[in-house]
Design a protein around this motif. Structure first.
Motif, PDB file in Angstrom:
ATOM      1  N   ASP A  52       0.828  -1.205   0.000  1.00  0.00           N
ATOM      2  CA  ASP A  52       0.000   0.000   0.000  1.00  0.00           C
ATOM      3  C   ASP A  52       0.865   1.258   0.000  1.00  0.00           C
ATOM      4  OD1 ASP A  52      -2.617   1.447   0.385  1.00  0.00           O
ATOM      5  OD2 ASP A  52      -1.602   2.006   2.260  1.00  0.00           O
ATOM      6  N   GLU A  55       2.119   1.829  -3.341  1.00  0.00           N
ATOM      7  CA  GLU A  55       1.041   2.410  -4.142  1.00  0.00           C
ATOM      8  C   GLU A  55       0.870   3.897  -3.841  1.00  0.00           C
ATOM      9  OE1 GLU A  55      -1.023   1.263  -6.406  1.00  0.00           O
ATOM     10  OE2 GLU A  55      -0.345  -0.825  -6.488  1.00  0.00           O
ATOM     11  N   ARG A  56       0.903   4.239  -2.565  1.00  0.00           N
ATOM     12  CA  ARG A  56       0.757   5.648  -2.189  1.00  0.00           C
ATOM     13  C   ARG A  56       1.950   6.470  -2.679  1.00  0.00           C
ATOM     14  NH1 ARG A  56       0.136   4.885   3.982  1.00  0.00           N
ATOM     15  NH2 ARG A  56       0.195   7.179   4.047  1.00  0.00           N
ATOM     16  N   ARG A  59       1.534   7.054  -6.292  1.00  0.00           N
ATOM     17  CA  ARG A  59       0.551   8.097  -6.531  1.00  0.00           C
ATOM     18  C   ARG A  59       1.142   9.473  -6.218  1.00  0.00           C
ATOM     19  NH1 ARG A  59      -2.828   4.678  -3.559  1.00  0.00           N
ATOM     20  NH2 ARG A  59      -3.054   6.246  -1.884  1.00  0.00           N
ATOM     21  N   ASN A 143      -5.904   5.200   1.463  1.00  0.00           N
ATOM     22  CA  ASN A 143      -7.069   4.776   0.682  1.00  0.00           C
ATOM     23  C   ASN A 143      -7.372   3.328   1.088  1.00  0.00           C
ATOM     24  OD1 ASN A 143      -8.951   3.885  -1.224  1.00  0.00           O
ATOM     25  ND2 ASN A 143      -8.125   5.255  -2.803  1.00  0.00           N
ATOM     26  N   ILE A 146      -8.221   0.546  -1.469  1.00  0.00           N
ATOM     27  CA  ILE A 146      -7.074  -0.086  -2.123  1.00  0.00           C
ATOM     28  C   ILE A 146      -6.422  -1.087  -1.167  1.00  0.00           C
ATOM     29  CG2 ILE A 146      -4.782   0.337  -3.081  1.00  0.00           C
ATOM     30  CD1 ILE A 146      -5.787   2.984  -4.138  1.00  0.00           C
ATOM     31  N   SER A 149      -8.228  -4.401  -1.246  1.00  0.00           N
ATOM     32  CA  SER A 149      -7.928  -5.225  -2.418  1.00  0.00           C
ATOM     33  C   SER A 149      -6.522  -5.816  -2.338  1.00  0.00           C
ATOM     34  CB  SER A 149      -8.101  -4.404  -3.701  1.00  0.00           C
ATOM     35  OG  SER A 149      -7.197  -3.317  -3.718  1.00  0.00           O
ATOM     36  N   ILE A 150      -5.577  -5.027  -1.827  1.00  0.00           N
ATOM     37  CA  ILE A 150      -4.206  -5.544  -1.696  1.00  0.00           C
ATOM     38  C   ILE A 150      -4.177  -6.688  -0.689  1.00  0.00           C
ATOM     39  CG2 ILE A 150      -1.866  -4.983  -0.940  1.00  0.00           C
ATOM     40  CD1 ILE A 150      -2.303  -2.166  -2.003  1.00  0.00           C
TER      41      ILE A 150
END
Length: 475
Positions: A52, A55-56, A59, A143, A146, A149-150
């Motif tokens: 995560d 991912e952050r 982003r 988030n 997300i 889902s991860i």
């Protein structure tokens, strides 16, 4: 047999104890696997946390690049300024040294000794994760959709597939810091796992997922099925043993009754015939023809009785031989029956009337000797189990032959057992009727070997009807 009940009780107790131990160890195994699955879930949450953050970070980089490009497109001068950074190395004393650059440009160094009660790798990953959170969380928000889902993906990597997963962020007191619209209100229906990812900020992931019992039981399926089959096999084997021994004990008791009855049956005619013969020898019977004739009839009757007993015993012995073969031939049924009933009509102990309703032209294909024995048994039973006046009717067609009497009848509860070996129908008012319980068993066995069948209809006090079914069309 003496200690059979005690041994059976001990054996049943041992099986029960073994079964209880198996249940106990299955519960222990379940707890162990559940702990292992819980560790796997916690590891999956930690891995999902790192994923995560990547991912952050991705982003954030994309957002920064877009902002930079917007400034460049606007012709603005961009001066990058380091707002903070984290680096870490190991020193010679085994400490993890971290250096943090603050917004003001000062550098702060922290030494953290490595713990020996867990893996260095896990410690480093946890510390790095914590520092990344401290550096990233103020600038890039969570988030949780997300994250859900991860986490599902990381659980699937470990073959854990709950139907529902939701993650929220709470503090050490369980207060929500970041809510999730999918998080349930009632925690009792879910397995809940909590992982601290930022102790400095007192932030924890709290993951909800449907109970993992199904997954744990699937891991134990082989052991559970094996134990269950083993215990069922033990129980069936024990039941079969008890059933077999019970039957053996019943047969032993029936055998003892048979021997006792047979001994009495043999002794009685021998004693009576011996007494009659002794009277003929020791008394002057030449001058008393009537008494002589009486003694001779008594002796002859008892000898006939002995002959019947011996024939039945021999027949039983032959029936047990698997190699016994029947001699099939065409039989004139009326002639056979008349030959059988003629001596029976002459029996002097009772008033015997036998009616034969058989057409002269009826023939059957069967073993003449054994069929004669069967008919003799049925007629003899009809006479024995009737009153002083016996009425017997023998009726035949090409398909069947029936023997009906006006005797005492058979209780309905006894009808299913009358063809069993050594079985005797209990008659409280006819204890004087002698027998040893093999006549009807012999009848059924011989008819089975000849491919025929027999049925019975009876009512207490109204008599009985035995019907033999033929399987041929002889006429």
């Amino acid at each position: 047999m003496k200690h059979f009940k005690t041994i059976s009780f001990i054996f049943a107790a041992v099986i029960t104890i073994i079964f209880g131990l198996n249940i106990y160890y299955l519960v222990c195994l379940y707890s162990s696997i559940r702990s292992s699955v819980a560790r796997e879930v916690m590891t999956a949450i930690a891995d999902a946390d790192i994923d995560d953050m990547w991912e952050r970070a991705d982003r954030a980089n994309k957002a920064a690049a877009a902002k930079k490009q917007a400034y460049l497109d606007a012709g603005m001068d961009i001066t990058e300024q380091e707002h903070g950074g984290v680096s870490g190395v190991m020193d010679n004393e085994g400490n993890f040294v971290t250096t943090t650059t603050t917004k003001e440009g000062t550098r702060e160094t922290t030494k953290m000794p490595l713990r020996r009660d867990r893996s260095y790798t896990n410690q480093m990953m946890n510390d790095m994760s914590q520092q990344m959170h401290e550096a990233m969380d103020p600038f890039v928000d969570f988030n949780l959709m997300i994250m859900d889902s991860i986490l599902i993906e990381r659980l699937a990597d470990r073959y854990i597939t709950p139907d529902f997963v939701a993650v929220e962020i709470v503090n050490s007191n369980g207060k929500k810091l970041r809510g999730n619209i999918h998080a349930p209100d009632n925690q009792n229906d879910y397995d809940v796992f909590t992982l601290c990812f930022n102790p400095a900020s007192d932030m924890h992931y709290r993951a909800y997922m449907t109970p993992l019992t199904h997954h744990i039981l699937s891991e134990m399926a082989g052991v559970i099925v094996t134990v269950f089959l083993l215990m069922v096999s033990f129980a069936l084997a024990f039941w079969y043993l008890l059933h077999t021994v019970s039957r053996l004990r019943t047969i032993e008791e029936m055998k003892d009754d048979f021997v006792s009855n047979m001994t009495h049956e043999l002794k009685t005619p021998i004693a009576i015939a011996y007494s009659a013969n002794d009277a003929l020898i020791n008394y002057d019977t030449d001058n008393d023809p009537e008494k002589k004739d009486t003694y001779l009839k008594i002796a002859n009757k008892q000898l006939n009785r002995l002959r019947e007993l011996v024939e039945n015993i021999l027949a039983m012995s032959m029936e047990r031989r698997k190699t016994m073969r029947t001699k099939q031939e065409t039989i004139q049924l009326r002639s056979l029956i008349e030959d059988i009933v003629a001596p029976q009509r002459m029996r002097s102990e009772k008033d015997v009337r036998i009616e034969v309703d058989v057409d002269d032209g009826i023939t059957v294909i069967s073993d003449k000797e054994h069929l004669s024995n069967v008919m003799n048994n049925l007629i003899d039973n009809a006479i024995k189990y009737s009153g002083e006046c016996v009425n017997i009717k023998i009726k035949a067609t090409p398909d069947e032959i029936s023997v009906s009497d006006n005797g005492i009848g058979i209780p309905q509860k006894s009808i299913p057992y009358i063809f069993n070996k050594f079985y005797r129908v209990p008659h409280g008012n006819l204890q004087d009727v002698r027998g040893y319980g093999i006549g009807l068993y012999y009848v059924k066995s011989i008819l089975d070997k000849m491919g025929l069948s027999i049925t019975v209809k009876s009512k207490e006090g109204k008599g009985s009807t035995f019907t033999i079914k033929f399987n041929n069309d002889g006429k």
